[in-house]
Design an enzyme around this catalytic site. Structure first.
Site, PDB file in Angstrom:
ATOM      1  N   CYS A  50       0.812  -1.215   0.000  1.00 58.70           N
ATOM      2  CA  CYS A  50       0.000   0.000   0.000  1.00 58.70           C
ATOM      3  C   CYS A  50       0.844   1.263   0.000  1.00 58.70           C
ATOM      4  O   CYS A  50       0.307   2.360  -0.179  1.00 58.70           O
ATOM      5  CB  CYS A  50      -0.955   0.010   1.186  1.00 58.70           C
ATOM      6  N   ARG A  52       4.508   1.143  -1.300  1.00 54.45           N
ATOM      7  CA  ARG A  52       5.770   0.988  -2.023  1.00 54.45           C
ATOM      8  C   ARG A  52       5.580   0.079  -3.236  1.00 54.45           C
ATOM      9  O   ARG A  52       4.748  -0.831  -3.235  1.00 54.45           O
ATOM     10  CB  ARG A  52       6.871   0.437  -1.126  1.00 54.45           C
ATOM     11  N   GLU A 114       6.285  -3.155  11.545  1.00 52.37           N
ATOM     12  CA  GLU A 114       5.085  -3.901  11.146  1.00 52.37           C
ATOM     13  C   GLU A 114       5.466  -5.197  10.441  1.00 52.37           C
ATOM     14  O   GLU A 114       6.480  -5.279   9.748  1.00 52.37           O
ATOM     15  CB  GLU A 114       4.180  -3.025  10.274  1.00 52.37           C
ATOM     16  N   GLN A 115       4.638  -6.219  10.635  1.00 46.17           N
ATOM     17  CA  GLN A 115       4.963  -7.551  10.141  1.00 46.17           C
ATOM     18  C   GLN A 115       4.355  -7.874   8.785  1.00 46.17           C
ATOM     19  O   GLN A 115       4.747  -8.864   8.161  1.00 46.17           O
ATOM     20  CB  GLN A 115       4.484  -8.610  11.144  1.00 46.17           C
ATOM     21  N   GLY A 191     -13.593  -5.250   1.380  1.00 45.71           N
ATOM     22  CA  GLY A 191     -12.505  -6.096   0.912  1.00 45.71           C
ATOM     23  C   GLY A 191     -12.263  -7.224   1.894  1.00 45.71           C
ATOM     24  O   GLY A 191     -12.220  -7.006   3.111  1.00 45.71           O
TER      25      GLY A 191
END
EC number: 1.2.1.70
Length: 453
Positions: A50, A52, A114-115, A191
């Site tokens: 979202c 890169r 973040e994972q 979504g």
């Protein structure tokens, strides 16, 4: 062959540019085909999230491949090369590897630690492999990046807060809603993919009372809703034609579909706000985490509606991991990078050492045949003893230098030792025996370069 990275991310480009460069699951196979059709590219992988888009290509010429990748991205995005150049970054060889390891570790994310990026790299790798675009270099690079990322997350506290783009957006939404935050509220999730699942999980933990999952395929929406119900949350899955009705009851909505073009239009929101059972005292907070954006930009101008998109989150980034955890992660990345590159350098010199030993074996056999013609009276035991003696001499002469050259080759600049062996013993660098697809990841500097270098 070396690794070339050309990327655009939240650190270098505004959301309107990221939207144009964004690579959907439908786009990715087409772009990989174009990359592989290029004259200087033999392997390729595209990481798209979202915030890169990064193209990793295995290339045989820096400038030629850079031009090819730039033209493909410019054609895909509709941006001219000058505009793309203004927002792109380039890494080559060791710097490209180091960057991917940092990305996999969450060190380059908008929310540090973040994972979700690990799953996104895994998806990029699987897509590349499915298209037979992943050769030895991409296989080893992607697999090692995933291992490095897992190690960082397991051995440091970089993700101890469990932060992600979704959690940051929902925390902001809770602050806007006011007293009580999300507790007891109604949410809509548009979504049913991985980000939708993550949104449902965060909403559940935040104490949301009801969730409506909206998806073009109602079966998938219902499946995700069942996950929420299993955790004690009232939830339904509905088809897309029920979107306005679902929004009419919502306090917060999260979207991240990956679709091209506005999924939620101004008319959709108008209909929702005009529903007779809509509580007009409610403030609707919409978290648009899609790239391209899912929400018509005009929606942000409606009274009683706040839109939080990636551009909003970029302007006011969340606190990331503690500095000590980020430093520990960087230390792991540096160590893993050194180990990986040493292995790649060793892999490059090994075929040359093998070719040298084969050259020596060929010389021995030729001399033994010459001996047979000069001393035809040797019986088999005598000849065998002579052969063993000659081979032992050759092995002893080659043992120390070949072991040493492998040791030296694992250090930075070690590729020069393989080149020296090829030169001294006239081993052709183009010979399959001498060079078996070397990775050559240390050929070049570690600095970033301009797209128009």
């Amino acid at each position: 062959m070396s690794v070339l990275l050309v990327g655009v991310s939240h650190r270098t480009a505004p959301v309107p540019v990221l939207e144009r460069v964004a690579v959907t699951d439908t786009d990715r196979p087409k772009l990989i085909d174009k990359l592989l059709a290029s004259s200087h590219i033999s392997e390729a992988m595209i990481v798209s999230t979202c915030n890169r888009v990064e193209v990793y290509a295995v290339v045989d010429a820096f400038h030629g491949a850079l031009t090819e990748v730039g033209e493909i991205l410019a054609d895909h995005s509709g941006l001219d090369l000058t505009a793309l150049h203004a927002h792109a970054y380039v890494r080559y060889s060791e710097a490209a590897v180091e960057h991917l390891f940092a990305v996999a570790s969450g060190l380059d994310s908008m929310v540090i630690g973040e994972q979700q990026i690990l799953g996104q790299i895994r998806s990029a790798y699987a897509s590349s492999d499915a298209q037979q675009a992943a050769g030895r270099v991409v296989h080893e690079l992607a697999q090692q990046a995933l291992r490095v990322g897992k190690r960082v997350h397991s051995e440091t506290g970089i993700d101890s807060a469990g932060a992600s783009v979704v959690s940051v957006a929902l925390d902001r939404a809770a602050g806007i809603i006011g007293e009580g935050g999300l507790v007891g509220r109604t949410a809509v999730v548009v979504g049913a993919g991985s980000m939708g699942g993550l949104s449902v999980a965060h909403l559940t933990r935040a104490g949301i009372a009801r969730i409506v999952v909206v998806n073009r395929t109602q079966e998938r929406a219902e499946h995700l809703a069942e996950t929420a119900r299993s955790n004690g949350v009232d939830a339904d899955g509905v088809a897309f034609d029920q979107l306005s009705a679902a929004m009419a009851q919502a306090d917060v909505m999260v979207t991240c579909t990956g679709a091209v073009g506005a999924v939620v239009t101004l008319a959709d929101v108008h209909r929702a706000l005009a529903e007779p059972d809509r509580d007009n005292t409610k403030h609707l907070v919409i978290c648009d985490l899609g790239l391209p954006r899912d929400i018509d930009p005009a929606v942000a101008g409606l009274p009683g509606v706040t839109v939080l998109d990636m551009e909003t989150l970029q302007r006011d980034p969340a606190a990331g991991a503690a500095a000590s955890d980020a430093d520990a992660a960087r230390t792991i990345v540096a160590g893993e990078l050194a180990t990986y590159l040493a292995g790649q350098r060793l892999a490059e010199v090994t075929p040359t050492v093998t070719a040298l030993r084969q050259r020596a074996a060929d010389v021995v056999e030729a001399e033994l045949m010459r001996l047979d013609s000069r001393l035809p009276g040797l019986d088999d035991p005598q000849r065998d003893e002579v052969a063993r003696t000659v081979r032992r001499v050759v092995d002893k002469l080659l043992h120390a230098p070949t072991v040493r050259v492998k040791q030296l080759a694992s250090a930075p600049g070690g590729d020069s030792y393989a080149a020296a062996l090829r030169e001294l013993f006239e081993l052709s660098p183009g010979s399959p025996a001498a060079v078996a697809t070397p990775t050559d990841l240390v050929d070049g500097d570690r600095t970033g370069r301009d797209l128009q270098a």
